[in-house]
Design a protein around this motif. Sequence first.
Motif, short mmCIF file in Angstrom:
data_model
loop_
_atom_site.label_atom_id
_atom_site.label_comp_id
_atom_site.label_asym_id
_atom_site.label_seq_id
_atom_site.Cartn_x
_atom_site.Cartn_y
_atom_site.Cartn_z
N HIS A 46 42.16 40.72 40.01
CA HIS A 46 41.57 41.74 39.12
C HIS A 46 42.70 42.60 38.54
N SER A 63 35.71 41.69 36.02
CA SER A 63 34.74 41.08 36.94
C SER A 63 34.05 39.87 36.32
N SER A 151 30.41 45.06 33.53
CA SER A 151 30.56 46.06 32.46
C SER A 151 30.81 45.39 31.10
N THR A 237 37.31 46.53 31.57
CA THR A 237 38.77 46.50 31.59
C THR A 237 39.32 45.52 30.54
P1 13P Z 1 35.20 45.48 35.29
O1 13P Z 1 36.03 44.51 36.01
O2 13P Z 1 33.87 44.89 34.88
O3 13P Z 1 35.89 46.14 34.16
O4 13P Z 1 34.81 46.63 36.35
C1 13P Z 1 35.76 47.47 36.84
C2 13P Z 1 35.62 47.73 38.29
O5 13P Z 1 35.44 48.82 38.73
C3 13P Z 1 35.76 46.61 39.19
O6 13P Z 1 35.68 47.05 40.48
#
Ligand code: 13P
Length: 335
Positions: A46, A63, A151, A237
Amino acid sequence: MIVNFESAVENLSKNGFLDIEIDVRLDLFDEIEKLKKEKNAIILAHYYQEPDIQDIADYIGDSLGLAQMAEKTTADMIVFAGVHFMAETAKILNPTKKVVIPDFKAGCSLSDSCPPELFKRFKEQHPDHIVISYINCSAGIKALSDIICTSSNAKVIVDSLPKDQKIIFAPDKNLGAYINKTSGREMVLWNGACMVHEIFSLEKITKLKTRHPEAKLIAHPECEEAILRIADFIGSTTQLLKYTQQKEFNSFIVATESGILHQMEKLSPEKTFLAAPTDNACACNDCPHMKLNTLEKLYLCMKYEQPEIVMDEQLRLAAKKPIDRMLEMSKALGI
Ligand code: 13P
Ligand code: SF4
């Protein structure tokens, strides 16, 4: 520090990782590359992981990207450099593959804010609602859900449902409120939040914006409404990263976990990135869970193939249904 492998395994559930001494002369980057080939392993990381881990990863993503990559990988072993619910999602999608995580205790405050027992009762109070859950939740919550979202696709998935469809949205109240506002919905929200995205200081950000009027404030939708209200751009992100690559903008105040700044700076070295200031005592916006993973723990988990994600098969199958639904809907909706 434990040197003996057997005692490290015995202490695994207490420590969350294999506490084995590593020869300091080892080049961990080389060793990890060798292990990747030897074990036909893929490292998925991530954006919130530390820079060294991002640099050695085969795929870095948000994610949604990580779940999509976990679904299609042909590797024998998935090394998940992220938090527990992410590695668990990879295992749900790949029951026959070995899924390991550098530190088993890398949890998530948002996921913890929604215990399945309490959520089950909450759901029973709204029998005519479907449940859309943000992927940042346990397999127990996923098993109680109809559709999972991230998200990146939450708004598009909600928008694709009939206007009169009653919805419970869990566990993130900030993302839920943001979708309610932008989609004109009245989803019932579970009262959960992320500890990292709730600590940004409106006052300090406002001051920073005054000092840097040219800078675009970009924010993750897990942030509180007051921050989102003054943001120039809101996104996951990956969406934030893409926004910073646009030619016309050169300076940014970034309201999300600080790990993403590494990729932003790598992809646009000529641009300026300022981490949005926070209200907490240490003034940092690091996720303490994500940052439990280190290059040393990554090396050890690949070498010894532990800690491994193991799951009850009935729970796995129940949790898989809403994830499959998300992946199908994402494909159909072009995300
Ligand atoms: P995203 O990866 O969907 O941007 O979410 C951020 C997050 O807090 C992952 O733990
Ligand atoms: Fe959970 Fe927030 Fe950390 Fe993401 S940043 S893993 S939502 S605590």
